[in-house]
Design an enzyme around this catalytic site. Sequence first.
Site, PDB file in Angstrom:
ATOM      1  N   HIS A  53     -47.500  35.654 -20.776  1.00 58.72           N
ATOM      2  CA  HIS A  53     -48.398  36.474 -19.946  1.00 58.72           C
ATOM      3  C   HIS A  53     -49.324  37.271 -20.834  1.00 58.72           C
ATOM      4  O   HIS A  53     -49.155  37.299 -22.048  1.00 58.72           O
ATOM      5  CB  HIS A  53     -47.624  37.332 -18.953  1.00 58.72           C
ATOM      6  CG  HIS A  53     -46.826  38.469 -19.533  1.00 58.72           C
ATOM      7  ND1 HIS A  53     -45.732  38.277 -20.354  1.00 58.72           N
ATOM      8  CD2 HIS A  53     -46.953  39.813 -19.393  1.00 58.72           C
ATOM      9  CE1 HIS A  53     -45.222  39.452 -20.683  1.00 58.72           C
ATOM     10  NE2 HIS A  53     -45.940  40.409 -20.136  1.00 58.72           N
ATOM     11  N   HIS A  55     -50.141  40.430 -21.484  1.00 59.90           N
ATOM     12  CA  HIS A  55     -50.012  41.786 -22.034  1.00 59.90           C
ATOM     13  C   HIS A  55     -50.092  41.777 -23.563  1.00 59.90           C
ATOM     14  O   HIS A  55     -49.534  40.885 -24.221  1.00 59.90           O
ATOM     15  CB  HIS A  55     -48.706  42.426 -21.565  1.00 59.90           C
ATOM     16  CG  HIS A  55     -48.767  42.864 -20.134  1.00 59.90           C
ATOM     17  ND1 HIS A  55     -47.652  43.022 -19.346  1.00 59.90           N
ATOM     18  CD2 HIS A  55     -49.830  43.174 -19.340  1.00 59.90           C
ATOM     19  CE1 HIS A  55     -48.006  43.415 -18.129  1.00 59.90           C
ATOM     20  NE2 HIS A  55     -49.330  43.508 -18.103  1.00 59.90           N
ATOM     21  N   ASP A  57     -48.659  43.330 -25.943  1.00 53.91           N
ATOM     22  CA  ASP A  57     -47.426  43.292 -26.744  1.00 53.91           C
ATOM     23  C   ASP A  57     -46.802  41.894 -26.779  1.00 53.91           C
ATOM     24  O   ASP A  57     -45.800  41.682 -27.461  1.00 53.91           O
ATOM     25  CB  ASP A  57     -46.405  44.341 -26.249  1.00 53.91           C
ATOM     26  CG  ASP A  57     -45.940  44.102 -24.829  1.00 53.91           C
ATOM     27  OD1 ASP A  57     -46.792  43.922 -23.935  1.00 53.91           O
ATOM     28  OD2 ASP A  57     -44.714  44.087 -24.604  1.00 53.91           O
ATOM     29  N   HIS A  58     -47.411  40.937 -26.074  1.00 48.35           N
ATOM     30  CA  HIS A  58     -46.927  39.556 -26.095  1.00 48.35           C
ATOM     31  C   HIS A  58     -47.916  38.583 -26.747  1.00 48.35           C
ATOM     32  O   HIS A  58     -47.531  37.472 -27.092  1.00 48.35           O
ATOM     33  CB  HIS A  58     -46.583  39.078 -24.674  1.00 48.35           C
ATOM     34  CG  HIS A  58     -45.455  39.872 -24.084  1.00 48.35           C
ATOM     35  ND1 HIS A  58     -44.191  39.372 -23.965  1.00 48.35           N
ATOM     36  CD2 HIS A  58     -45.407  41.162 -23.650  1.00 48.35           C
ATOM     37  CE1 HIS A  58     -43.399  40.319 -23.464  1.00 48.35           C
ATOM     38  NE2 HIS A  58     -44.109  41.408 -23.257  1.00 48.35           N
ATOM     39  N   HIS A 111     -44.361  40.451 -12.315  1.00 48.22           N
ATOM     40  CA  HIS A 111     -44.726  41.396 -13.384  1.00 48.22           C
ATOM     41  C   HIS A 111     -46.240  41.352 -13.578  1.00 48.22           C
ATOM     42  O   HIS A 111     -46.916  42.381 -13.577  1.00 48.22           O
ATOM     43  CB  HIS A 111     -43.981  41.022 -14.656  1.00 48.22           C
ATOM     44  CG  HIS A 111     -44.303  41.862 -15.850  1.00 48.22           C
ATOM     45  ND1 HIS A 111     -43.971  43.194 -15.944  1.00 48.22           N
ATOM     46  CD2 HIS A 111     -44.938  41.561 -17.016  1.00 48.22           C
ATOM     47  CE1 HIS A 111     -44.379  43.670 -17.120  1.00 48.22           C
ATOM     48  NE2 HIS A 111     -44.976  42.695 -17.782  1.00 48.22           N
ATOM     49  N   ASP A 128     -41.511  38.966 -19.640  1.00 48.33           N
ATOM     50  CA  ASP A 128     -41.142  40.227 -18.981  1.00 48.33           C
ATOM     51  C   ASP A 128     -40.784  40.013 -17.515  1.00 48.33           C
ATOM     52  O   ASP A 128     -40.963  40.920 -16.692  1.00 48.33           O
ATOM     53  CB  ASP A 128     -42.292  41.232 -19.079  1.00 48.33           C
ATOM     54  CG  ASP A 128     -42.473  41.796 -20.476  1.00 48.33           C
ATOM     55  OD1 ASP A 128     -41.655  41.493 -21.361  1.00 48.33           O
ATOM     56  OD2 ASP A 128     -43.457  42.545 -20.679  1.00 48.33           O
ATOM     57  N   HIS A 166     -37.943  41.926 -24.370  1.00 48.90           N
ATOM     58  CA  HIS A 166     -37.690  43.301 -24.841  1.00 48.90           C
ATOM     59  C   HIS A 166     -36.203  43.597 -24.985  1.00 48.90           C
ATOM     60  O   HIS A 166     -35.373  43.044 -24.261  1.00 48.90           O
ATOM     61  CB  HIS A 166     -38.280  44.331 -23.858  1.00 48.90           C
ATOM     62  CG  HIS A 166     -39.771  44.366 -23.829  1.00 48.90           C
ATOM     63  ND1 HIS A 166     -40.518  45.193 -24.628  1.00 48.90           N
ATOM     64  CD2 HIS A 166     -40.659  43.659 -23.090  1.00 48.90           C
ATOM     65  CE1 HIS A 166     -41.812  45.005 -24.382  1.00 48.90           C
ATOM     66  NE2 HIS A 166     -41.925  44.072 -23.448  1.00 48.90           N
TER      67      HIS A 166
END
Length: 254
Positions: A53, A55, A57-58, A111, A128, A166
Amino acid sequence: MHVVPVPALADNYIWLLHDDSGNAIVIDPGEAAPVEAALSARKLALRAVLLTHHHPDHIGGAERLRDNDGVPVYAPDDDRIAVATHRVKDGETLTLQQPSAHFDIIAVPGHTLSHIVYVGEGVLLCGDTLFSLGCGRLFEGTPTQLLSSLQGLASLPGDTLVCCGHEYTAANGRFALTVEPDNAALKQRLDEVARLRAANRPSVPSTLSSELACNPFLRVDSKDVADWCSRHGASNDPVARFATLRSAKDAFRA
Ligand code: ZN
Ligand code: FE
C-alpha cells in the site's frame, strides 16, 4: 524460502524472503539502508520489491532499491505509488523466477482502499491489514470492507505465516486482553511475546491459526467477543461488533 523480518524506522518490519542460491525479494521497504545492510550481511542479490500500500513507511526506500539494484517494483494500481514498475491486482498470480515463487494477489480494502496482500510460499505478506493480535486502522475504507478483507485472509491455511508491517503485538495484546480476559491461548501468546520482546526479538511472524485463536478482530463471532461488543453498544451484527472493536482500540491507551 527463508523469511526474515528486517526492522526499520520506528516499528516497521520490511520482510526479506530469499532462497538458498542468494536470490532475495523484499516487501514494503520503508527505507533502503536496512535492506542493503541485510542483503550484504547475507550475501544476497535483490531481485524484486513488492509493495502492499501507498503509505510512506512502506514504500520510502523502494525508489533507491529500484534504481541502484535495477529491480522491478510490484504494487497495486494507485497513482500514489509512482515508484511502481509493474501493477498487480486482485485475482492475479505474481510469478517470480529468482527466487522461484508464486504469490496470489488479494485486494484487502480497509486500511487504505488500494491495499493488497501477497499470499504464497507459506506466507501472508499483509502490510497494515492484519497485525498480530490486531488489525490496521481504518484510514480510507469502511468497517464492512476491512472486516470482509480480514475474513478472506482468515480462510487461508492455519500454518500460513503472518508477516505484518509493524511490531505492534504487545500493545495490541493489552487491548485484546481487555476484550477476552479469559482467553487462555491469548494469555499464552502474550507470555511468548513478552519473552521475545525482552530478548529484543521480533514477535512475528505469527501463524494464522494463532491469530484465529487470539486476535479479537478475527473473533467477532465468538461468544466472549460478541458479549464484550454488546456491552459496549454494538448491535447483534458482525460489522457492528467489528466497528465497535476498532473504535475502542483507537481510543485505547494502556
Ligand atoms: Zn499503512
Ligand atoms: Fe504502516
